[in-house]
Motif scaffolding. Structure first.
Motif, PDB file in Angstrom:
ATOM      1  N   TYR A  12       1.471  -1.041   0.088  1.00 50.56           N
ATOM      2  CA  TYR A  12       0.499  -0.130  -0.023  1.00 50.56           C
ATOM      3  C   TYR A  12       0.796   1.130  -0.175  1.00 50.56           C
ATOM      4  O   TYR A  12       0.593   2.087  -0.347  1.00 50.56           O
ATOM      5  N   ARG A  46       3.981   1.344  -1.495  1.00 53.12           N
ATOM      6  CA  ARG A  46       4.139   1.580  -2.829  1.00 53.12           C
ATOM      7  C   ARG A  46       3.487   2.155  -3.376  1.00 53.12           C
ATOM      8  O   ARG A  46       3.304   3.406  -3.918  1.00 53.12           O
ATOM      9  N   GLU A  47       2.129   2.021  -4.077  1.00 53.16           N
ATOM     10  CA  GLU A  47       0.845   2.245  -4.697  1.00 53.16           C
ATOM     11  C   GLU A  47       0.422   3.112  -3.848  1.00 53.16           C
ATOM     12  O   GLU A  47      -0.180   4.417  -5.062  1.00 53.16           O
ATOM     13  N   GLU A  79       3.143   6.355  -5.076  1.00 53.76           N
ATOM     14  CA  GLU A  79       3.286   6.380  -7.155  1.00 53.76           C
ATOM     15  C   GLU A  79       1.695   6.625  -7.502  1.00 53.76           C
ATOM     16  O   GLU A  79       2.263   7.604  -8.693  1.00 53.76           O
ATOM     17  N   LYS A  80       0.733   6.420  -7.162  1.00 50.23           N
ATOM     18  CA  LYS A  80       0.092   6.787  -7.426  1.00 50.23           C
ATOM     19  C   LYS A  80      -0.905   8.206  -7.296  1.00 50.23           C
ATOM     20  O   LYS A  80      -0.959   8.771  -7.917  1.00 50.23           O
ATOM     21  N   ASN A  86       4.614  -6.045  -3.716  1.00 52.77           N
ATOM     22  CA  ASN A  86       3.953  -6.729  -4.880  1.00 52.77           C
ATOM     23  C   ASN A  86       3.127  -7.385  -4.686  1.00 52.77           C
ATOM     24  O   ASN A  86       2.158  -8.062  -5.181  1.00 52.77           O
TER      25      ASN A  86
END
Length: 933
Positions: free
Chosen positions: A132, A134-135, A138-139, A261
């Protein structure tokens, strides 16, 4: 109510930089659970972890703002890391059973506060947090705060990602990581791979700690470079450790590296912070009686904030009216959809009562006919798995194939968030563990039988029927009612499903109701530690011992049997000669007529049937008076019993593996001692030649030895401890012969002048006192007049007044409480202590005197038994426990490990309790049990 979630939803918060807060739910749970004492809400459900978690979450929401928010939980213990390294976290004990049912309530609390709750099967919460973080960054380009103190998460810290220590509420950034690990966050994984982690069983490289690891990684850059150049290391030990453990280090790196991931169970957008629904939050807080939180959130009034819960439950709950939740009707589960619905209920409630229906009482050979489940009082079902029609014309009833049912049940049976409730768990666990029954592992579990036994040993029986009547006022359906009796009996697999369902589901329902009543009593009745640390931990220990069994030499048994047969013929001829005529030696009626009518011996008494009593006590009394016939009959009975029970019986019970597998009963005796059946190995005579011969038939496998570890005179040591007898404590402390010391003290002799006869008398006296022996009994044992025996006992108590005082104190305790306590606090209930019949009352007093010594000895060896398997495994030793007989453990060990195993065993067994006198363990080894004993 003003909370962070409202602030987060406000327009100004929306306009600010996106901010995701990820709360490590597991950290919150365990902090809450261990920070608060056991507490219950009004219906008896323990909620200390739920309350602590709710407090921390409510405070966090008041003090922090976020645009997105989630609490992340571990889904189950087994993850992809278990496939990489099966030992990963394998040594961690399961969560406390009091905590397990609270997992579901904590998830409910999270939802009630309007916070997203995320978890993912096969992955740890840390992996989800990594993914979460990372996501989200990045988003959205936003920032992430991880609320946790878990060092494993420090590898995630980078610009835009920080940690917040939940108790000190201090931020952990790159500088703090560098201070802790000696490297920046990007290198934490490399350091952890070298240093390992004993908490999670990450092996690392032996001899390399965090400081050394940081130095090496700083010098070589990363783990792989270091391992490739390990030969360059100047320090020999460090170089050899790296070369020999390179693969362990690589595996360790894979274990500690978080998977960014990991598939996300919810998209980032679904984690958007929102205020709680007041009605839902109020309902949750009111149901759990969390009044102070109600007041702080503005959903209750300040006066309600004074008390959140009541401590524990009443010491003795009243009998529950069975009509409050009817016993039935129950459901028959015949398809997977219905079974999955039950499983979902179990996950919601956090508990699942389980009972098996089988075709045999022998758990190691029983086939599963069906399984019974209950999720709440009155909500129980029966799942038929191997039912069949009664004849060719009756069709097989519809049922789930065994393989499909097992596949559906396995996840919930292994789910640490669902506590499984059983009654006589050892039997059900052994049945379910059989490959033929699906090899189901069940963890964690509570055993209602052992909960009852821990509190009420000796008070009543601990089987389902007795406990249901005692605590629920309910009479259970009997097995005979559904299967019939005698020639009319049918196998359970042929019982019509409606009758099978009521019988089986009722068992699961009763188990769950009993658990709800009895488990809260453990703490106030001071039996929780005994149950948690000893009784429940004995279940897997005894399962392993029963599955191992012990090898038996069939040919030696047959030789012993032939010898016994020949001896019986000789003894019987002598008996007939002494009686003056032939008769059936095994007939008590004929024997009584010869002894008391024909021979005119004194002491005959007739029972209700009109026949004379010829039990062992009667014959021993007559033999003590010098009569030869009763002595010969006693010898005949002894040999006949040994032949029938331990020769013929053992031969019949040798399994196909050449071993016998006894069944250890855990809740039979009033003192906490184990007993064994099929075969009973507890009653093989210890001091007779016949007993020694039988022990020679129990042998070790080729290349192995039997090792016997026996507590020396443990009951006498407990006597010296409890009575605080200076002379005996000093003798034990110096390692003197305690019986010789007693003889010297009682008979006024120098220690060196004590002869064999004086020692024999002192030994009889020492052990007799523990068992409350009377002057008459001592006279019979020593072959002396009753008056002389009374003088010996008086001299004993005059020399050791502390023992007499202790005995009187124990009897007073029994009269007042109806129980006495072992030296470690176990309650041992004494029946008939106030009986009007003097004989019954005297018997109860003798039982009360003996109970603390037998009960204390039983607990000492049980404490040892739960420690031995782990100690052997940690030392890399391959010995296996096979038997426990009174104060003795019998193991089978590889020959080359016998000495090391004996040394380890002595250390474990002598260190399980601290008394005023030292515990002493004697070790013996041999090819057979007689040599080892």
């Amino acid at each position: 109510m003003t909370t962070t979630t409202e602030a987060a939803a406000a327009p100004e918060a929306e306009a600010s930089q996106p901010h995701l807060v990820l709360v490590d739910g597991s950290g919150y749970i365990f902090r809450a659970y261990h920070a608060l004492p056991p507490v219950t809400r009004p219906d008896g459900t323990q909620v200390n972890a739920v309350f602590g978690f709710s407090q921390m979450l409510e405070r966090f929401l008041r003090e922090h703002t976020a645009t997105h928010l989630a609490v992340v939980f571990d889904h189950a213990r087994k993850t992809f890391r278990s496939e990489i390294f099966p030992e990963y976290k394998a040594h961690r004990p399961p969560p406390d059973p009091e905590l397990v049912p609270q997992f579901a309530l904590i998830r409910e609390a999270t939802a009630a506060f309007g916070v997203s709750c995320v978890e993912q099967p096969g992955f740890e919460a840390d992996d989800l947090i990594a993914a979460y973080a990372r996501e989200f960054t990045e988003k959205t380009g936003g920032r992430v705060t991880i609320v946790s103190s878990d060092k494993d998460l420090m590898q995630l810290i980078r610009p835009g990602v920080v940690m917040l220590e939940p108790i000190k509420r201090t931020e952990i950034g790159e500088a703090q990581v560098l201070e802790k690990f000696g490297v920046p966050p990007t290198k934490v994984v490399e350091v952890q791979a070298l240093a390992g982690d004993s908490t999670d069983n990450v092996p690392g490289v032996p001899g390399i700690g965090v400081k050394t690891a940081a130095q090496l990684i700083t010098e070589y850059g990363d783990l792989e470079t270091l391992l490739e150049r390990a030969g360059e290391i100047k320090q020999p030990k460090r170089r050899e450790a790296l070369l020999e453990n390179a693969e362990k280090a690589r595996i360790s790196r894979r274990l500690v590296l978080l998977d960014e991931n990991t598939p996300l169970p919810e998209p980032v957008e679904a984690l958007k912070a929102k205020p709680p629904e007041p009605a839902r939050l109020r309902a949750f807080l009111e149901e759990n009686n969390f009044r102070s939180i109600l007041a702080r959130t503005g959903l209750g009034n300040a006066a309600e904030g004074k008390q959140d819960f009541r401590i524990v439950a009443p010491a003795r709950p009243a009998v529950v009216d069975p009509a409050a939740a009817p016993f039935g009707p129950y459901a028959t589960i015949q398809d997977l959809d219905a079974l999955n619905a039950v499983i979902r209920e179990a996950r919601e409630t956090g508990i699942l009562a389980v009972d098996t229906e089988t075709d045999s009482l022998d758990a190691l050979n029983a086939n599963l006919v069906g399984i019974c489940l209950a999720t709440a009082p009155g909500r129980a079902c029966y799942v038929p798995l191997r039912h069949r029609g009664r004849d060719m014309l009756e069709p097989v009833p519809p049922q789930i194939p065994l393989e499909d049912a097992v596949a559906a049940l396995r996840p919930v049976m292994e789910d640490p968030a669902v506590l499984k409730l059983l009654l006589n768990a050892k039997y059900d666990l052994e049945v379910l563990a059989r490959p033929e029954n699906g090899a189901l592992a069940v963890t964690p579990f509570d055993d209602v039988m052992l909960i009852s036994y821990a509190m009420d040993a000796g008070r009543h029986g601990h089987g389902m029927d007795e406990l249901a009547l005692e605590h629920l006022g309910h009479t259970c359906t009997t097995y005979n009612e559904v299967t019939g009796t005698g020639r009319a009996r049918i196998p359970f697999a042929e019982v019509p499903l409606d009758r099978a369902t009521h019988y089986g589901a009722e068992d699961a329902d009763v188990t769950l109701r009993l658990w709800r009543l009895l488990k809260p009593r453990l703490l106030p009745e001071k039996s929780l530690a005994l149950y948690e640390k000893v009784e429940r931990r004995m279940v897997p220990v005894l399962m392993a011992m029963e599955q191992e069994g012990i090898r038996v030499d069939r040919e030696e048994l047959e030789r012993i049997g032939q010898d016994f047969t020949e001896r019986l013929v000789v003894i019987e001829a002598r008996i007939h000669e002494l009686a003056g005529r032939p008769f059936s030696v095994g007939s008590p009626k004929q024997l009584g007529e010869i002894l008391f009518d024909e021979m005119g011996l004194k002491g005959g008494r007739k029972g209700k049937t009109g026949a004379y009593s010829t039990d062992a006590q009667v014959l021993e009394d007559l033999a003590a008076q010098g009569h030869a016939l009763p002595r010969a009959v006693l010898e005949w009975r002894q040999i006949a019993k040994l032949k029938t029970t331990y020769v013929d019986g053992l031969i019949a019970q040798i399994a196909t593996d050449g071993r016998v597998h006894t069944d250890f009963s855990m809740a039979i005796t009033s003192t906490g001692r184990l007993s064994s059946t099929e075969p009973n190995l507890q009653n093989i005579p210890i001091r007779t030649e016949e007993g020694a011969r039988l022990r020679r038939a129990f042998v070790a496998e080729p290349g192995h030895l039997l090792l016997a570890a026996d507590y020396s005179q443990i009951e006498l040591r407990l006597l010296a401890h409890l009575a605080e007898v200076p002379s005996l404590m000093e003798a034990f402390g110096r390692g003197e012969d305690i019986h010789a010391r007693t003889a010297a003290d009682i008979f006024g002799l120098p220690l060196e002048a004590v002869d064999r006869e004086a020692r024999r008398r002192a030994k009889t006296l020492n052990f007799g006192i523990i068992y409350g022996m009377s002057a008459f009994g001592l006279a019979a044992r020593l072959g002396i007049p009753t008056g002389e025996a009374k003088g010996v006992i008086d001299a004993y108590f005059a020399r050791y007044p502390g023992i007499l005082a202790a005995m009187e104190r124990i009897k007073d305790e029994a009269r007042t409480n109806k129980f006495v306590c072992s030296p470690f606090g176990r309650r041992l209930w004494i029946r008939n202590i106030d009986d009007r019949n003097p004989a019954f009352r005297a018997g109860a007093e003798r039982q009360a005197i003996n109970a603390p010594f037998q009960g204390g000895a039983a607990e000492v060896i049980k404490r040892a038994m739960v420690r031995v398997p782990r100690a052997l495994a940690d030392a890399g030793l391959r010995g296996r426990m096979l038997l426990q007989v009174h104060d003795e453990l019998v193991l089978e060990v590889p020959e080359e490990e016998a000495e090391a195993t004996g040394t380890l065993l002595r250390g474990v067994m002598e260190g399980v309790a601290t008394l005023r006198v030292p515990l002493l363990v004697e070790i013996g080894t041999g090819r057979n049990w007689a040599e080892a004993h």
